[in-house]
Design a protein around this motif. Structure first.
Motif, PDB file in Angstrom:
ATOM      1  N   ALA A  85      26.789  31.229   5.303  1.00  0.00           N
ATOM      2  CA  ALA A  85      25.988  32.311   5.188  1.00  0.00           C
ATOM      3  C   ALA A  85      25.720  33.071   6.636  1.00  0.00           C
ATOM      4  N   GLY A  86      25.985  34.403   6.714  1.00  0.00           N
ATOM      5  CA  GLY A  86      26.053  35.072   7.930  1.00  0.00           C
ATOM      6  C   GLY A  86      26.984  34.753   8.959  1.00  0.00           C
ATOM      7  N   ALA A  87      28.081  35.145   8.247  1.00  0.00           N
ATOM      8  CA  ALA A  87      29.325  34.830   9.207  1.00  0.00           C
ATOM      9  C   ALA A  87      29.749  35.997  10.144  1.00  0.00           C
ATOM     10  N   THR A  88      29.138  37.168   9.826  1.00  0.00           N
ATOM     11  CA  THR A  88      29.581  38.230  10.524  1.00  0.00           C
ATOM     12  C   THR A  88      28.897  38.908  11.746  1.00  0.00           C
ATOM     13  N   GLY A  89      28.131  37.496  12.032  1.00  0.00           N
ATOM     14  CA  GLY A  89      26.963  38.358  13.270  1.00  0.00           C
ATOM     15  C   GLY A  89      27.455  37.761  14.864  1.00  0.00           C
ATOM     16  N   LEU A 145      26.802  34.673  16.224  1.00  0.00           N
ATOM     17  CA  LEU A 145      27.538  33.282  16.154  1.00  0.00           C
ATOM     18  C   LEU A 145      28.391  32.989  15.081  1.00  0.00           C
ATOM     19  N   GLY A 146      28.243  33.583  14.044  1.00  0.00           N
ATOM     20  CA  GLY A 146      29.200  33.256  12.824  1.00  0.00           C
ATOM     21  C   GLY A 146      30.776  33.209  13.120  1.00  0.00           C
ATOM     22  N   PRO A 147      31.472  34.314  13.742  1.00  0.00           N
ATOM     23  CA  PRO A 147      32.656  34.197  13.981  1.00  0.00           C
ATOM     24  C   PRO A 147      33.160  33.266  14.603  1.00  0.00           C
ATOM     25  N   ASP A 177      23.370  38.127  -3.270  1.00  0.00           N
ATOM     26  CA  ASP A 177      22.336  38.511  -3.069  1.00  0.00           C
ATOM     27  C   ASP A 177      21.292  37.627  -2.828  1.00  0.00           C
ATOM     28  N   TYR A 178      20.695  37.531  -1.445  1.00  0.00           N
ATOM     29  CA  TYR A 178      20.051  36.285  -1.115  1.00  0.00           C
ATOM     30  C   TYR A 178      18.649  36.273  -1.934  1.00  0.00           C
ATOM     31  N   ASP A 179      18.305  37.206  -2.789  1.00  0.00           N
ATOM     32  CA  ASP A 179      17.048  37.197  -3.495  1.00  0.00           C
ATOM     33  C   ASP A 179      17.401  36.686  -5.043  1.00  0.00           C
ATOM     34  N   ASN A 207      23.643  30.789   8.983  1.00  0.00           N
ATOM     35  CA  ASN A 207      23.593  31.466  10.153  1.00  0.00           C
ATOM     36  C   ASN A 207      22.576  32.691  10.143  1.00  0.00           C
ATOM     37  N   LEU A 208      21.951  32.630   8.961  1.00  0.00           N
ATOM     38  CA  LEU A 208      21.030  33.594   8.659  1.00  0.00           C
ATOM     39  C   LEU A 208      19.801  34.004   9.789  1.00  0.00           C
ATOM     40  N   PRO A 209      19.423  35.081  10.037  1.00  0.00           N
ATOM     41  CA  PRO A 209      18.713  35.506  11.297  1.00  0.00           C
ATOM     42  C   PRO A 209      17.195  35.340  10.616  1.00  0.00           C
ATOM     43  N   ASN A 210      17.130  35.525   9.224  1.00  0.00           N
ATOM     44  CA  ASN A 210      15.663  35.491   8.297  1.00  0.00           C
ATOM     45  C   ASN A 210      15.688  34.199   7.897  1.00  0.00           C
ATOM     46  N   TYR A 211      14.711  33.403   8.131  1.00  0.00           N
ATOM     47  CA  TYR A 211      14.441  32.214   7.638  1.00  0.00           C
ATOM     48  C   TYR A 211      13.858  31.987   6.172  1.00  0.00           C
ATOM     49  N   SER A 235      20.190  27.369   9.946  1.00  0.00           N
ATOM     50  CA  SER A 235      20.323  28.171  11.202  1.00  0.00           C
ATOM     51  C   SER A 235      19.667  27.542  12.130  1.00  0.00           C
ATOM     52  N   GLU A 236      19.886  26.594  13.043  1.00  0.00           N
ATOM     53  CA  GLU A 236      19.258  26.204  14.115  1.00  0.00           C
ATOM     54  C   GLU A 236      19.793  26.653  15.271  1.00  0.00           C
ATOM     55  N   PHE A 237      20.648  26.169  15.871  1.00  0.00           N
ATOM     56  CA  PHE A 237      21.666  26.632  16.850  1.00  0.00           C
ATOM     57  C   PHE A 237      20.742  27.015  18.143  1.00  0.00           C
ATOM     58  N   GLY A 238      19.939  26.192  18.415  1.00  0.00           N
ATOM     59  CA  GLY A 238      19.198  26.810  19.802  1.00  0.00           C
ATOM     60  C   GLY A 238      18.387  25.277  20.174  1.00  0.00           C
ATOM     61  N   SER A 239      17.147  25.509  20.607  1.00  0.00           N
ATOM     62  CA  SER A 239      16.333  24.889  21.347  1.00  0.00           C
ATOM     63  C   SER A 239      16.069  23.438  20.467  1.00  0.00           C
ATOM     64  N   VAL A 269      21.705  21.277  17.879  1.00  0.00           N
ATOM     65  CA  VAL A 269      20.954  21.807  18.983  1.00  0.00           C
ATOM     66  C   VAL A 269      21.801  21.921  20.135  1.00  0.00           C
ATOM     67  N   ASN A 270      22.026  23.091  20.710  1.00  0.00           N
ATOM     68  CA  ASN A 270      22.752  23.558  21.575  1.00  0.00           C
ATOM     69  C   ASN A 270      22.266  24.291  22.834  1.00  0.00           C
ATOM     70  N   GLY A 271      21.061  24.619  22.866  1.00  0.00           N
ATOM     71  CA  GLY A 271      20.465  25.323  23.967  1.00  0.00           C
ATOM     72  C   GLY A 271      20.823  26.699  23.762  1.00  0.00           C
ATOM     73  N   PHE A 272      20.626  27.203  25.052  1.00  0.00           N
ATOM     74  CA  PHE A 272      20.709  28.860  25.044  1.00  0.00           C
ATOM     75  C   PHE A 272      22.301  29.177  25.019  1.00  0.00           C
ATOM     76  N   PHE A 273      22.649  30.315  24.167  1.00  0.00           N
ATOM     77  CA  PHE A 273      24.134  30.775  24.223  1.00  0.00           C
ATOM     78  C   PHE A 273      24.449  30.930  25.633  1.00  0.00           C
ATOM     79  N   LEU A 274      25.204  30.161  26.360  1.00  0.00           N
ATOM     80  CA  LEU A 274      25.681  30.495  27.582  1.00  0.00           C
ATOM     81  C   LEU A 274      26.388  31.736  27.814  1.00  0.00           C
TER      82      LEU A 274
HETATM   83  N1  LIG Z   1      20.453  29.571  21.425  1.00  0.00           N
HETATM   84  C1  LIG Z   1      20.713  30.983  21.638  1.00  0.00           C
HETATM   85  O1  LIG Z   1      20.653  31.461  22.627  1.00  0.00           O
HETATM   86  C2  LIG Z   1      20.586  31.809  20.064  1.00  0.00           C
HETATM   87  C3  LIG Z   1      21.116  33.085  20.501  1.00  0.00           C
HETATM   88  C4  LIG Z   1      20.838  33.779  19.375  1.00  0.00           C
HETATM   89  C5  LIG Z   1      21.068  33.465  18.046  1.00  0.00           C
HETATM   90  N2  LIG Z   1      20.701  31.974  17.860  1.00  0.00           N
HETATM   91  C6  LIG Z   1      20.621  31.322  16.710  1.00  0.00           C
HETATM   92  O2  LIG Z   1      21.759  31.507  15.930  1.00  0.00           O
HETATM   93  C7  LIG Z   1      21.462  31.611  14.439  1.00  0.00           C
HETATM   94  C8  LIG Z   1      22.391  32.877  14.160  1.00  0.00           C
HETATM   95  O3  LIG Z   1      22.017  33.934  14.800  1.00  0.00           O
HETATM   96  P1  LIG Z   1      22.828  35.355  14.801  1.00  0.00           P
HETATM   97  O4  LIG Z   1      22.539  35.904  16.084  1.00  0.00           O
HETATM   98  O5  LIG Z   1      24.320  34.906  14.878  1.00  0.00           O
HETATM   99  O6  LIG Z   1      22.402  35.977  13.553  1.00  0.00           O
HETATM  100  P2  LIG Z   1      22.942  37.608  13.378  1.00  0.00           P
HETATM  101  O7  LIG Z   1      23.893  38.149  14.299  1.00  0.00           O
HETATM  102  O8  LIG Z   1      21.512  38.225  13.405  1.00  0.00           O
HETATM  103  O9  LIG Z   1      23.090  37.543  11.716  1.00  0.00           O
HETATM  104  C9  LIG Z   1      24.031  36.757  11.242  1.00  0.00           C
HETATM  105  C10 LIG Z   1      24.387  37.579   9.955  1.00  0.00           C
HETATM  106  O10 LIG Z   1      23.410  37.102   8.942  1.00  0.00           O
HETATM  107  C11 LIG Z   1      23.573  38.214   7.997  1.00  0.00           C
HETATM  108  N3  LIG Z   1      22.125  38.717   7.481  1.00  0.00           N
HETATM  109  C12 LIG Z   1      21.972  38.060   6.108  1.00  0.00           C
HETATM  110  N4  LIG Z   1      20.697  38.470   5.839  1.00  0.00           N
HETATM  111  C13 LIG Z   1      20.100  39.279   6.694  1.00  0.00           C
HETATM  112  C14 LIG Z   1      18.918  40.127   7.329  1.00  0.00           C
HETATM  113  N5  LIG Z   1      17.939  40.284   6.276  1.00  0.00           N
HETATM  114  N6  LIG Z   1      18.905  40.539   8.571  1.00  0.00           N
HETATM  115  C15 LIG Z   1      20.191  40.642   9.223  1.00  0.00           C
HETATM  116  N7  LIG Z   1      21.524  39.964   9.050  1.00  0.00           N
HETATM  117  C16 LIG Z   1      21.267  39.262   7.844  1.00  0.00           C
HETATM  118  C17 LIG Z   1      24.176  39.341   8.397  1.00  0.00           C
HETATM  119  O11 LIG Z   1      25.681  39.313   7.645  1.00  0.00           O
HETATM  120  P3  LIG Z   1      26.161  40.103   6.350  1.00  0.00           P
HETATM  121  O12 LIG Z   1      25.909  41.587   6.842  1.00  0.00           O
HETATM  122  O13 LIG Z   1      27.415  40.030   6.277  1.00  0.00           O
HETATM  123  O14 LIG Z   1      25.319  39.802   5.281  1.00  0.00           O
HETATM  124  C18 LIG Z   1      24.563  39.102   9.804  1.00  0.00           C
HETATM  125  O15 LIG Z   1      25.694  39.322  10.322  1.00  0.00           O
HETATM  126  C19 LIG Z   1      19.918  31.772  14.320  1.00  0.00           C
HETATM  127  O16 LIG Z   1      19.592  30.693  14.242  1.00  0.00           O
HETATM  128  C20 LIG Z   1      19.641  32.075  15.638  1.00  0.00           C
HETATM  129  O17 LIG Z   1      18.383  31.613  15.933  1.00  0.00           O
HETATM  130  C21 LIG Z   1      20.444  31.248  18.909  1.00  0.00           C
END
Ligand SMILES: NC(=O)c1ccc[n+]([C@@H]2O[C@H](COP(=O)([O-])OP(=O)(O)OC[C@H]3O[C@@H](n4cnc5c(N)ncnc54)[C@H](OP(=O)(O)O)[C@@H]3O)[C@@H](O)[C@H]2O)c1
Length: 310
Positions: free
Chosen positions: A10-14, A16-18, A64-66, A84-88, A109-113, A151-156
């Motif tokens: 879920a959320g493959a297009t942002g 981290l997803g790819p 539809d996530y709803d 990988n959803l940005p909205n919890y 969707s953790e991938f951080g601290s 758990v991976n820390g900041f995205f370097l």
């Molecule tokens: N450690 C770090 O440095 C760091 C940095 C950035 C993110 N993160 C973590 O990595 C995880 C993934 O983050 P990300 O930045 O890859 O996510 P993102 O790019 O913001 O979103 C990923 C995908 O989620 C889908 N989506 C579903 N519902 C959405 C909504 N309400 N608003 C926006 N997009 C929505 C979209 O895909 P569709 O349009 O295809 O539905 C979007 O491409 C999160 O847990 C975040 O906290 C960590």
């Protein structure tokens, strides 16, 4: 090969997803991308840049996530969900749908601290109602679906691209915490992708726990020195800050609301990743790198990565 074959993301297009999609394909998994629109074009939402399209071997499912019906239908036959959803707020219903569809493992969707293993992180407003709540939700259902937290820390690599770790463009000073000599574990997005695949290749060893990975465990000053070395003449702009001050400013920003909330949230995230004051951000002594097939970057490889952004 893993006990699992079919993985839905879920959320493959942002941002981290790819990277996760590519690592799963490389490891031989079948990948289905859940998306709100069915799109396959990808975008780094952090920088706003278009980054390409998902590989053609990835199946795409519009959801539809709803709607539970929509989610359960999309997840029938899947064995793992990676979120990988940005909205919890979308995740509890995704977890419920995964359970109904008979999915066996959920990677939230953790991938951080180090949120699950450190009370100071868990108390930060940026994590409290999101990541912490989802961890609790999964723990309460671990008899119905197993989970793994990455758990991976900041995205370097992303932090270098976005000018947060080093800003080669000189647009803004980098915040250097507490003198900058403390070491922190950081990961590239391709290593995070490998960690997801590695966790699914070792389902028993990674069941119902956090796994810790890093590409490099380095101090902010070490990275700044590398930046000076790979770009002779470049002097990074830095702003020396203390954890106390960043937290104070971030809580004030949150209180103020509006446009101050984004920078406040970034302040909390940077604190959790770079503070030297009790945020548990160096796990080099107890990481799961070996189990998951992650190789720490050598000094020359780290220099190469920094140089790519110079
Ligand atoms: N450690 C770090 O440095 C760091 C940095 C950035 C993110 N993160 C973590 O990595 C995880 C993934 O983050 P990300 O930045 O890859 O996510 P993102 O790019 O913001 O979103 C990923 C995908 O989620 C889908 N989506 C579903 N519902 C959405 C909504 N309400 N608003 C926006 N997009 C929505 C979209 O895909 P569709 O349009 O295809 O539905 C979007 O491409 C999160 O847990 C975040 O906290 C960590």
């Amino acid at each position: 090969m893993s006990a699992y074959k079919k993985i839905a993301i879920a959320g493959a297009t942002g941002t981290l997803g790819p990277f996760i999609v590519n690592a799963l394909l490389d490891a031989g998994f079948e990948v289905t991308a859940l998306s709100r629109t069915g799109r396959t074009n990808t975008q780094d939402r952090g920088t706003g840049k278009a980054t390409g399209t998902l590989p053609s071997t990835v199946k795409s499912a519009q959801v539809d996530y709803d709607s539970q019906d929509s989610l359960v239908k999309a997840l029938q036959g899947q064995e793992v969900v990676v979120s990988n959803l940005p909205n919890y707020e979308s995740q509890p219903s995704l977890i419920d749908a995964a359970i109904k569809a008979g999915v066996k493992r959920f990677i939230p969707s953790e991938f951080g601290s180090n949120v699950s293993g450190n009370k100071n992180n868990a108390a930060l407003p940026v994590f409290k109602d999101g990541k912490v709540a989802i961890q609790k939700y999964l723990k309460e259902r671990e008899d119905q679906i197993s989970y793994t937290l990455i758990v991976n820390g900041f995205f370097l690599d992303w932090g270098l691209e976005a000018g947060i770790v080093v800003d080669f463009k000189g647009n803004r000073p980098v915040k250097v915490f507490d003198g900058g000599n403390g070491k922190h574990s950081l990961s590239t997005r391709s290593d995070i992708g490998k960690a997801v695949a590695g966790a699914l290749l070792h389902p028993e060893e990674t069941r119902n726990r956090a796994v810790y990975i890093y590409s490099a465990t380095v101090s902010q000053n070490e990275i700044l020195d590398i930046a000076r070395k790979v770009k002779p003449g470049f002097e990074p702009q830095v702003q020396h800050v203390t954890t106390d001050q960043v937290l104070k400013d971030s809580y004030a920003g949150l209180e103020k609301g509006g446009e101050s909330v984004g920078p406040a949230m970034l302040g909390f995230i940077l604190t959790s990743c770079f503070s030297d004051d009790g945020y548990g951000n160096d796990w080099s002594e107890y990481s799961d790198n070996k189990l998951l097939g992650i190789k720490e970057l050598s000094k020359p490889d780290l220099e190469k990565l920094v140089a790519q952004n110079a």
